[in-house]
Design a protein around this motif. Sequence first.
Motif, PDB file in Angstrom:
ATOM      1  N   GLU A   1      -4.649 -66.591  -3.581  1.00 51.28           N
ATOM      2  CA  GLU A   1      -6.214 -66.290  -3.721  1.00 51.28           C
ATOM      3  C   GLU A   1      -6.794 -66.887  -2.447  1.00 51.28           C
ATOM      4  O   GLU A   1      -6.340 -67.849  -1.662  1.00 51.28           O
ATOM      5  N   ILE A   2      -8.143 -66.473  -2.412  1.00 50.37           N
ATOM      6  CA  ILE A   2      -8.981 -66.983  -1.443  1.00 50.37           C
ATOM      7  C   ILE A   2      -9.286 -68.388  -1.379  1.00 50.37           C
ATOM      8  O   ILE A   2      -9.793 -68.817  -2.570  1.00 50.37           O
ATOM      9  N   GLY A   3      -9.028 -69.095  -0.568  1.00 47.93           N
ATOM     10  CA  GLY A   3      -9.302 -70.740  -0.536  1.00 47.93           C
ATOM     11  C   GLY A   3      -8.009 -71.226  -1.106  1.00 47.93           C
ATOM     12  O   GLY A   3      -8.255 -72.679  -1.083  1.00 47.93           O
TER      13      GLY A   3
END
Length: 414
Positions: free
Chosen positions: A83-85
């Motif tokens: 996921e992003i981050g």
Amino acid sequence: MLKRVFTKEVAGMRQNQHRWYRSVPPLALIPALYLVFLVSAFFPLPSAAIEPPTALAAYDTPNDPGGSITLTWELSPNDRIPEIGEEPGVLLLTYGILRSPHPQTGFNEIDIVLPGISEYTDDTADDGVSFYYIVEARGDDRSTALTPVVGPVKASGQVFDTRKTVLLIFMILFGGSVLFLIQRARAGKELYIRPIPGLAAVDEAIGRATEMGRPILFVPGLGVAGDVATLAAFTMLGRIAHKTAEYQTNVRVPCYDPMVMTIAQDVVKSAYLDAGYPDMYKEDDVFFVTQDQFSYVAAVNGLMIREKPATNFYIGKFYAESLILAETGNIAGSIQIAGTDEIIQIPFFVAACDYTLIGEELYAASAYLSREPPLLGTLKGQDWGKAAMMILIVLGVLAATFGWNAFVDFFATQ
């Protein structure tokens, strides 16, 4: 007394030391950093390793002609998109497919599979030979993990593809209906065939030629003897030649292909013989012209202008010459009946001819004219098959619309 004085001094020294650390903050961290360095040097933290795929299975590929083995597995937990981050950790790069004829040793890589894929078909397996398989997960940190060995598995071919069962059912039903209708026709039962104006006008056209004392021109087109349209033309030529023999009218057949000419001569000769007038047959009436397209057209047009036949038949395979022939016949004042399976040429025949056989009407001509039981039964069986397909299409649309997946899946052949 001395103890109290010593404690007071020590407390004073600690306060002074604390003030000194607070006055110089970076220096206060040096011992702690040094301690962390020593611990990490002698006791390194464990790093995350890639995990292998699970539930690996190998089996002979079903419904194939042999020579292949299928592998399936569940994806490795590292086979994912972070996921992003999110801290990505170890990510899977590829799956390696390893194969060996022995369960313990000799595993060689036969292919590489990208992430996200959980099935592989080994098309290089030999039939009847046992193989063992391993799938190797490979991470972006160069770590690897192996699945347990699966096997032995042997490849073999299947005689019947079960996915084609619905086709087998329809083939049996269609063949059975055709045989049933042929038997009905042989038993004398009347099988209704829709009247086709172009075929119903054949007798009228031959009678007109007899009354006018002019010949009939039959053009079998530019096809070869193996074309379906040319085969249909032979059938119609036999019927027309039989009628012309009865009416004692001449029929002229200019041919583009030498093999077509030979067959047409035999068809016309047989028709005259069947009609009881073998002496009326003239071999020169069925003749070869040329195999150049527009030279052939020029010769046929010249024939129409000179002899002005009462009726022209254009039955077979036609291309760019269709309109030239039909326009010339129209100028000569002939009744014209045309039929071809070249869809592009049909509008030209419709525009310039009196009657045109469209699409499958050309193939139905043989059954329509001859009235032979095998041809009638086959034609009627095809009509039944088309009607069944139309009904199934409507039911399939309704099933797909309302979510009747069992009905839709029954007709899936792949």
